[in-house]
Design a protein around this motif. Structure first.
Motif, mmCIF file in Angstrom:
data_model
loop_
_atom_site.group_PDB
_atom_site.id
_atom_site.type_symbol
_atom_site.label_atom_id
_atom_site.label_comp_id
_atom_site.label_asym_id
_atom_site.label_seq_id
_atom_site.Cartn_x
_atom_site.Cartn_y
_atom_site.Cartn_z
ATOM 1 N N ASP A 77 41.828 27.845 14.327
ATOM 2 C CA ASP A 77 40.680 27.995 15.209
ATOM 3 C C ASP A 77 40.243 26.577 15.525
ATOM 4 N N VAL A 78 40.747 26.055 16.637
ATOM 5 C CA VAL A 78 40.547 24.642 16.962
ATOM 6 C C VAL A 78 39.066 24.320 17.139
ATOM 7 N N LYS A 79 38.357 25.188 17.839
ATOM 8 C CA LYS A 79 36.937 24.915 18.098
ATOM 9 C C LYS A 79 36.118 24.869 16.818
ATOM 10 N N ALA A 80 36.438 25.744 15.879
ATOM 11 C CA ALA A 80 35.703 25.785 14.610
ATOM 12 C C ALA A 80 36.236 24.771 13.600
ATOM 13 N N GLY A 81 37.432 24.214 13.874
ATOM 14 C CA GLY A 81 38.025 23.261 12.941
ATOM 15 C C GLY A 81 38.556 23.903 11.688
ATOM 16 N N VAL A 82 39.052 25.143 11.833
ATOM 17 C CA VAL A 82 39.477 25.929 10.673
ATOM 18 C C VAL A 82 40.962 26.264 10.757
ATOM 19 N N VAL A 83 41.665 26.111 9.646
ATOM 20 C CA VAL A 83 43.038 26.581 9.522
ATOM 21 C C VAL A 83 43.008 28.065 9.202
ATOM 22 N N LYS A 84 43.717 28.854 9.983
ATOM 23 C CA LYS A 84 43.847 30.283 9.694
ATOM 24 C C LYS A 84 45.009 30.533 8.734
ATOM 25 N N GLN A 85 46.132 29.876 9.027
ATOM 26 C CA GLN A 85 47.324 30.060 8.195
ATOM 27 C C GLN A 85 48.319 28.944 8.488
ATOM 28 N N LEU A 86 48.832 28.323 7.423
ATOM 29 C CA LEU A 86 49.920 27.352 7.534
ATOM 30 C C LEU A 86 51.050 27.842 6.632
ATOM 31 N N THR A 87 51.922 28.671 7.185
ATOM 32 C CA THR A 87 52.963 29.311 6.391
ATOM 33 C C THR A 87 53.883 28.295 5.736
ATOM 34 N N ASN A 88 54.251 27.236 6.466
ATOM 35 C CA ASN A 88 55.176 26.237 5.929
ATOM 36 C C ASN A 88 54.631 25.513 4.710
ATOM 37 N N LEU A 89 53.295 25.500 4.579
ATOM 38 C CA LEU A 89 52.671 24.825 3.446
ATOM 39 C C LEU A 89 52.159 25.814 2.401
ATOM 40 N N GLY A 90 52.329 27.103 2.692
ATOM 41 C CA GLY A 90 51.858 28.107 1.755
ATOM 42 C C GLY A 90 50.355 28.329 1.789
ATOM 43 N N TRP A 91 49.711 27.971 2.920
ATOM 44 C CA TRP A 91 48.275 28.197 3.067
ATOM 45 C C TRP A 91 48.088 29.543 3.769
ATOM 46 N N HIS A 92 47.611 30.531 3.046
ATOM 47 C CA HIS A 92 47.496 31.875 3.605
ATOM 48 C C HIS A 92 46.055 32.349 3.729
ATOM 49 N N GLU A 93 45.116 31.476 3.416
ATOM 50 C CA GLU A 93 43.699 31.795 3.566
ATOM 51 C C GLU A 93 43.042 30.735 4.436
ATOM 52 N N GLU A 94 41.891 31.069 5.005
ATOM 53 C CA GLU A 94 41.197 30.130 5.879
ATOM 54 C C GLU A 94 40.752 28.882 5.110
ATOM 55 N N VAL A 95 40.933 27.734 5.777
ATOM 56 C CA VAL A 95 40.529 26.456 5.190
ATOM 57 C C VAL A 95 39.695 25.703 6.229
ATOM 58 N N PRO A 96 38.436 25.385 5.930
ATOM 59 C CA PRO A 96 37.589 24.645 6.876
ATOM 60 C C PRO A 96 37.939 23.157 6.866
ATOM 61 N N ILE A 97 39.139 22.853 7.333
ATOM 62 C CA ILE A 97 39.707 21.525 7.117
ATOM 63 C C ILE A 97 38.932 20.418 7.823
ATOM 64 N N ARG A 98 38.415 20.682 9.015
ATOM 65 C CA ARG A 98 37.657 19.627 9.694
ATOM 66 C C ARG A 98 36.425 19.231 8.882
ATOM 67 N N ARG A 99 35.684 20.225 8.388
ATOM 68 C CA ARG A 99 34.490 19.927 7.598
ATOM 69 C C ARG A 99 34.847 19.167 6.328
ATOM 70 N N LEU A 100 35.907 19.595 5.647
ATOM 71 C CA LEU A 100 36.312 18.936 4.408
ATOM 72 C C LEU A 100 36.703 17.483 4.655
ATOM 73 N N LEU A 101 37.439 17.239 5.731
ATOM 74 C CA LEU A 101 37.871 15.869 6.029
ATOM 75 C C LEU A 101 36.704 14.996 6.502
ATOM 76 N N GLU A 102 35.813 15.559 7.290
ATOM 77 C CA GLU A 102 34.650 14.775 7.741
ATOM 78 C C GLU A 102 33.751 14.419 6.562
ATOM 79 N N GLU A 103 33.623 15.326 5.604
ATOM 80 C CA GLU A 103 32.822 15.025 4.414
ATOM 81 C C GLU A 103 33.469 13.913 3.597
ATOM 82 N N ALA A 104 34.800 13.915 3.536
ATOM 83 C CA ALA A 104 35.509 12.902 2.749
ATOM 84 C C ALA A 104 35.522 11.542 3.435
ATOM 85 N N TRP A 105 35.693 11.542 4.755
ATOM 86 C CA TRP A 105 35.837 10.288 5.496
ATOM 87 C C TRP A 105 34.534 9.784 6.123
#
Length: 316
Positions: A77-105
């Motif tokens: 979900d590009v607008k929300a900054g959320v990963v829905k699924q990354l099969t190649n990496l084994g990510w099968h649940e939603e990950v709020p990756i933009r928020r996590l990275l902005e908090e870290a950086w």
């Protein structure tokens, strides 16, 4: 010194990072293992630390980095900054990756699909530079795509725009991994071409490819150049299917340029010349008027350059 941005192209086995300037020029790049087995937290932690490492190696303070863009190989979900699924990496649940990275950086972050950022990289400072309406098609293990219209990435309602590899070419054709049949990538991907060649070999067709230890697209194009009937048929089917898809895209989107990348494109003019001819033959004259069909230029740098461009292009 002008502003600098970091782009990250995250893959199943490795992540490519690049520090770029406001014109998309690479200042410094690095490649690190993804180590997907470490899970979501491990991979995100490595992205955070490697980006800081890249800036440090370039002699920058972290405060000198204006933002980070990330290309991800899956459903987002590009607008929300959320990963829905990354099969190649084994990510099968939603990950709020933009928020996590902005908090870290503590700097702005944008995400997008990996095929989209590669398209954006080519459109920004590669084979599509100076052209506002571009379709990028990547011929690799599958067939990926990215649509740039009026200089902007087209996402569609759920971010599925640009999945040209799943345009239907033959409704009764070979099953595709997406669950449908006869998708473009069953014909024009490296996987599809090799499958068609191997089917001919198993059927007992006479071909030099039967003597090749491992058939790949390089061997198929070489055999076709030598006049091998099976190889010529595989090449023609792949090119005709791609031209059919490009024709449909032309009458719907009216792009000025098609950019062809990925491993299959390494065949160069052996691919482009017959592709241009097939495209012209299949496409309505007004839709193909002035349209270029060219090879991608940036190679594996396109992903991180385009990822950085998610922010750099809008802040120039």
């Amino acid at each position: 010194m002008g502003k600098r941005w970091i782009g990250i192209d995250l893959g199943g086995t490795s992540m490519k990072l690049g520090l770029v300037d406001s014109h998309g020029n690479t200042v410094l790049e690095m490649e690190k293992p993804t180590l997907a087995q470490e899970g979501v937290d491990g991979v995100i932690g490595r992205m955070v630390s490697h980006a800081r490492e890249l800036a440090k190696e370039a002699g920058l303070r972290w405060a000198d980095v204006a933002g980070v863009g990330v290309g991800l190989p899956g459903f987002l979900d590009v607008k929300a900054g959320v990963v829905k699924q990354l099969t190649n990496l084994g990510w099968h649940e939603e990950v709020p990756i933009r928020r996590l990275l902005e908090e870290a950086w503590q700097i702005p972050v944008k995400i997008d699909n990996d095929a989209n950022v590669a398209a954006l990289g080519e459109a920004w400072c590669g084979a599509g530079a100076g052209v506002d309406d571009v379709v990028c098609i990547t011929l690799g293990t599958g067939v990926g795509g990215g649509l740039i219209l009026d200089g902007q990435l087209l996402h569609g309602r759920y971010g599925f725009a640009g999945e040209v590899g799943h345009m239907t070419i033959d409704p009764e054709g070979h099953p595709c991994n997406c669950g449908m049949r006869g998708c473009l990538e069953t014909f024009s991907s490296a996987t599809g071409m090799v499958r068609m060649a191997n089917e001919a070999i198993v059927a007992g067709r006479s071909t030099v490819l039967a003597d090749v230890e491992k058939v790949g697209t390089k061997e198929i194009f070489a055999a076709a150049a030598a006049g091998d009937t099976v190889a010529l048929e595989v090449k023609k089917r792949a090119i005709d299917a791609l031209a059919q898809a490009m024709s449909a895209l032309s009458v719907v989107l009216n792009p000025a340029r098609f950019i062809i990348g990925g491993g299959v494109s390494y065949a160069g003019e052996a691919l482009l010349q017959p592709l241009r001819e097939a495209y012209v033959k299949r496409t309505q004259p007004n839709a193909r008027q002035g349209v270029d069909v060219v090879l991608a230029q940036l190679g594996n740098r396109a992903g991180y350059i385009g990822a950085a461009g998610l922010l750099a292009r809008e802040r120039k």
